[in-house]
Design an enzyme around this catalytic site. Structure first.
Site, PDB file in Angstrom:
ATOM      1  N   LYS A 165       0.836  -1.208   0.000  1.00  0.00           N
ATOM      2  CA  LYS A 165       0.000   0.000   0.000  1.00  0.00           C
ATOM      3  C   LYS A 165       0.869   1.256   0.000  1.00  0.00           C
ATOM      4  O   LYS A 165       0.563   2.242  -0.669  1.00  0.00           O
ATOM      5  CB  LYS A 165      -0.929  -0.029   1.216  1.00  0.00           C
ATOM      6  CG  LYS A 165      -1.944  -1.179   1.147  1.00  0.00           C
ATOM      7  CD  LYS A 165      -2.605  -1.421   2.481  1.00  0.00           C
ATOM      8  CE  LYS A 165      -3.620  -2.546   2.413  1.00  0.00           C
ATOM      9  NZ  LYS A 165      -4.126  -2.937   3.726  1.00  0.00           N
ATOM     10  N   GLY A 199     -12.614  -5.482   5.022  1.00  0.00           N
ATOM     11  CA  GLY A 199     -13.926  -6.079   5.272  1.00  0.00           C
ATOM     12  C   GLY A 199     -14.824  -5.931   4.045  1.00  0.00           C
ATOM     13  O   GLY A 199     -14.569  -5.112   3.162  1.00  0.00           O
TER      14      GLY A 199
HETATM   15  N1  LIG Z   1     -11.042  -8.808   2.250  1.00  0.00           N
HETATM   16  C1  LIG Z   1     -10.714  -7.541   2.456  1.00  0.00           C
HETATM   17  O1  LIG Z   1     -11.085  -6.947   3.488  1.00  0.00           O
HETATM   18  C2  LIG Z   1      -9.913  -6.773   1.438  1.00  0.00           C
HETATM   19  C3  LIG Z   1      -9.631  -5.424   1.670  1.00  0.00           C
HETATM   20  C4  LIG Z   1      -8.928  -4.694   0.700  1.00  0.00           C
HETATM   21  C5  LIG Z   1      -8.501  -5.333  -0.446  1.00  0.00           C
HETATM   22  N2  LIG Z   1      -8.765  -6.665  -0.612  1.00  0.00           N
HETATM   23  C6  LIG Z   1      -8.278  -7.295  -1.838  1.00  0.00           C
HETATM   24  O2  LIG Z   1      -9.384  -7.764  -2.578  1.00  0.00           O
HETATM   25  C7  LIG Z   1      -9.020  -8.927  -3.308  1.00  0.00           C
HETATM   26  C8  LIG Z   1      -9.989 -10.058  -2.955  1.00  0.00           C
HETATM   27  O3  LIG Z   1      -9.942 -10.287  -1.569  1.00  0.00           O
HETATM   28  P1  LIG Z   1     -11.006 -11.204  -0.814  1.00  0.00           P
HETATM   29  O4  LIG Z   1     -10.790 -10.948   0.637  1.00  0.00           O
HETATM   30  O5  LIG Z   1     -12.336 -11.019  -1.399  1.00  0.00           O
HETATM   31  O6  LIG Z   1     -10.431 -12.645  -1.151  1.00  0.00           O
HETATM   32  P2  LIG Z   1     -11.165 -14.064  -0.998  1.00  0.00           P
HETATM   33  O7  LIG Z   1     -12.309 -13.947  -0.066  1.00  0.00           O
HETATM   34  O8  LIG Z   1     -10.101 -15.060  -0.726  1.00  0.00           O
HETATM   35  O9  LIG Z   1     -11.753 -14.308  -2.463  1.00  0.00           O
HETATM   36  C9  LIG Z   1     -10.921 -14.574  -3.554  1.00  0.00           C
HETATM   37  C10 LIG Z   1     -11.807 -15.081  -4.661  1.00  0.00           C
HETATM   38  O10 LIG Z   1     -10.982 -15.314  -5.803  1.00  0.00           O
HETATM   39  C11 LIG Z   1     -11.401 -16.533  -6.393  1.00  0.00           C
HETATM   40  N3  LIG Z   1     -10.325 -17.092  -7.186  1.00  0.00           N
HETATM   41  C12 LIG Z   1      -9.167 -17.643  -6.772  1.00  0.00           C
HETATM   42  N4  LIG Z   1      -8.440 -18.054  -7.835  1.00  0.00           N
HETATM   43  C13 LIG Z   1      -9.182 -17.764  -8.926  1.00  0.00           C
HETATM   44  C14 LIG Z   1      -9.010 -17.951 -10.309  1.00  0.00           C
HETATM   45  N5  LIG Z   1      -7.909 -18.522 -10.790  1.00  0.00           N
HETATM   46  N6  LIG Z   1      -9.992 -17.518 -11.149  1.00  0.00           N
HETATM   47  C15 LIG Z   1     -11.105 -16.944 -10.680  1.00  0.00           C
HETATM   48  N7  LIG Z   1     -11.330 -16.740  -9.375  1.00  0.00           N
HETATM   49  C16 LIG Z   1     -10.387 -17.148  -8.506  1.00  0.00           C
HETATM   50  C17 LIG Z   1     -11.806 -17.411  -5.235  1.00  0.00           C
HETATM   51  O11 LIG Z   1     -12.637 -18.449  -5.708  1.00  0.00           O
HETATM   52  P3  LIG Z   1     -13.331 -19.540  -4.740  1.00  0.00           P
HETATM   53  O12 LIG Z   1     -14.284 -18.723  -3.885  1.00  0.00           O
HETATM   54  O13 LIG Z   1     -14.030 -20.454  -5.631  1.00  0.00           O
HETATM   55  O14 LIG Z   1     -12.230 -20.137  -3.943  1.00  0.00           O
HETATM   56  C18 LIG Z   1     -12.518 -16.382  -4.363  1.00  0.00           C
HETATM   57  O15 LIG Z   1     -13.869 -16.285  -4.732  1.00  0.00           O
HETATM   58  C19 LIG Z   1      -7.562  -9.204  -2.949  1.00  0.00           C
HETATM   59  O16 LIG Z   1      -6.706  -8.612  -3.889  1.00  0.00           O
HETATM   60  C20 LIG Z   1      -7.401  -8.504  -1.605  1.00  0.00           C
HETATM   61  O17 LIG Z   1      -6.070  -8.125  -1.336  1.00  0.00           O
HETATM   62  C21 LIG Z   1      -9.468  -7.394   0.289  1.00  0.00           C
END
Ligand SMILES: NC(=O)c1ccc[n+]([C@@H]2O[C@H](COP(=O)([O-])OP(=O)(O)OC[C@H]3O[C@@H](n4cnc5c(N)ncnc54)[C@H](OP(=O)(O)O)[C@@H]3O)[C@@H](O)[C@H]2O)c1
Length: 434
Positions: free
Chosen positions: A212, A309
């Site tokens: 970041k 979140g």
């Molecule tokens: N969570 C937060 O609070 C937060 C905050 C800021 C930024 N972010 C960023 O947002 C992004 C997503 O975070 P998240 O927390 O939502 O992650 P997550 O809950 O782990 O979700 C990731 C998703 O990506 C899918 N995925 C994995 N490999 C894939 C592929 N090859 N093709 C298509 N889909 C695929 C997974 O599929 P399955 O569900 O089928 O496993 C899952 O649905 C990341 O870059 C993270 O750094 C997250």
């Protein structure tokens, strides 16, 4: 590819986890509001994740499923904005980003690792094909800090950006202070409560904050995001005793991402720091994030809010989608990708600042003389010094804060302290950040 008048936004959402699910919920709840605010209707043209059968708490039956997310960015799908919520600096996220931007399809992403590592390449590609590239959710979740730097503060020369950018670390430090607990105990509890990942390395070792910080540095100073030369320390070694002495001295310990213009160049660094209790960042508690920006005309501005979140992150992703719909483009990293400068990394040894030092030493005469001799020889001038009763594992603590000094001198004094027989453990050092 420019959107034509009246053209709808058709999203391809890749990644249906925490953030992807949140984006779909906003789209379903606020369809009318989003259309009114963006001037276009926003629909979902395709979704993709790894496991099609997984229950995600949202009804996906009306959306076209893509087994391979990259296929959503083919030019014949009708999708004109890809929302990348997979994560990771390389692999499927990078392949999708390249395919989308290469085909002139705008990309909205929450992926800090991707932008910190490949930001320049992706911005250049977007500028070449006319696609938009947005990443508000990549830094400080729900806080619109990218927008603030790209737009609201665009008339300023930025002199520094300091931020609490990782909610997990701030939560751990807050509980260590409130409950007087060790780092390991709070980490375990944070994992059970869902505040920390099963593998917490990215958060607690400062890597997430570094990604970041690299993005903030690029936007604030017009430099290429550079994660490779970013000195990064996490919070594993923070001891309750330092949190206690910080309090006694009028500080609080926070993990900071810092970008600062100095006479040596632009310093970028991530480390725990002692922050004066009167400073805005000292009073940001629990999982909250905050960023303080100094601009040459505006002065100091402060931004605070939830940094992660489902809701806050999806909120930032949605704001980006609306900006794409409104056609509010501009250079993707603040200035054209080709004009981004290569920042010459300033080593932390050249950092000039004030420091907190803690030594555990034998409780006998002559010890103080040995210590002050080294400090004098290394030209480290002491602002305050405390000696505190017996440490639980033997000896006494000597706590010092320094006047402004170059870090190389402090480092060399610390090295010489460890060679003294009277020094019972590796001394602790924390930078003080005003
Ligand atoms: N969570 C937060 O609070 C937060 C905050 C800021 C930024 N972010 C960023 O947002 C992004 C997503 O975070 P998240 O927390 O939502 O992650 P997550 O809950 O782990 O979700 C990731 C998703 O990506 C899918 N995925 C994995 N490999 C894939 C592929 N090859 N093709 C298509 N889909 C695929 C997974 O599929 P399955 O569900 O089928 O496993 C899952 O649905 C990341 O870059 C993270 O750094 C997250």
């Amino acid at each position: 590819m420019r959107l034509t008048d009246g053209q709808d936004i058709v999203l391809g959402i890749a990644g249906l986890g925490t953030v992807g699910g949140g984006v779909i919920k906003i789209l379903e709840k606020h369809a009318g509001l989003l259309a009114a605010r963006s001037g276009r209707s926003i629909t979902i043209g395709g979704v993709s994740a790894r496991d099609r059968s997984r229950d995600r708490g949202v009804d996906l039956s009306s959306y076209t499923w893509f087994d391979n997310a990259v296929d959503m960015a083919a030019s014949d799908t009708g999708i004109n904005v890809i929302v990348e919520l997979i994560g990771g600096s390389d692999g499927p996220a990078l392949a999708l980003a390249r395919e989308a931007l290469g085909n002139g399809i705008s990309l909205v992403t929450a992926n800090k690792a991707l932008i910190a590592t490949h930001g320049k390449e992706l911005a250049a590609l977007a500028e070449k094909t006319g696609a938009d590239l947005r990443f508000e959710a990549a830094v400080a979740g729900g806080i619109p800090i990218i927008k603030a730097l790209r737009e609201g503060l665009a008339g300023n020369g930025v002199t520094s950006v300091r931020g609490i950018l990782n909610g997990t670390c701030n939560y751990i430090l807050t509980r260590m202070e409130r409950e007087g607990l060790d780092f390991d105990v709070v980490l375990k509890d944070a994992q059970q409560l869902g505040y920390a990942e099963a593998d917490p390395t990215f958060d607690i070792d400062g890597i997430d904050t570094a990604h970041k910080t690299a993005i903030l540095a690029a936007l604030a100073f017009g430099t290429e995001p550079d994660i490779e030369h970013l000195p990064t320390e996490g919070i594993r070694n923070i001891a309750p005793v330092d949190i206690e002495y910080a309090k006694e001295l009028g500080y609080r310990i926070k993990l900071l991402g810092v970008v600062q213009q100095t006479s040596e160049g632009i310093e970028t660094r991530v480390h725990p720091a002692m922050v004066p209790i009167s400073a805005p960042l000292a009073n940001v508690m629990d999982a909250i994030n905050a960023v303080v920006v100094q601009g040459d005309f505006v002065g100091q501005t402060v931004y605070e809010g939830p940094g992660a979140g489902e809701g806050p992150t999806a909120s930032a992703v949605m704001a980006d989608i609306i900006d794409v719909a409104r056609g509010q483009g501009g250079p993707r990293l603040g200035i054209p990708a080709g004009d981004l400068a290569v920042a010459t990394p300033v080593p932390v040894s050249k950092h000039r600042g004030t420091y907190y030092l803690r030594l555990r030493v034998e409780d006998r005469h002559g010890v103080m003389a040995d210590i002050t001799k080294i400090l004098a020889e290394e030209q480290v001038s002491i602002e305050s010094m405390l000696q505190r009763g017996r440490a639980s594992d033997g000896g006494v603590y000597i706590i010092m804060t320094t006047h402004e000094v170059v870090e190389a001198s402090v480092a060399s004094a610390l090295e010489r302290f460890t060679e003294l027989e009277c020094v019972l453990e590796t001394p602790a050092m924390l930078r003080i950040e005003a």
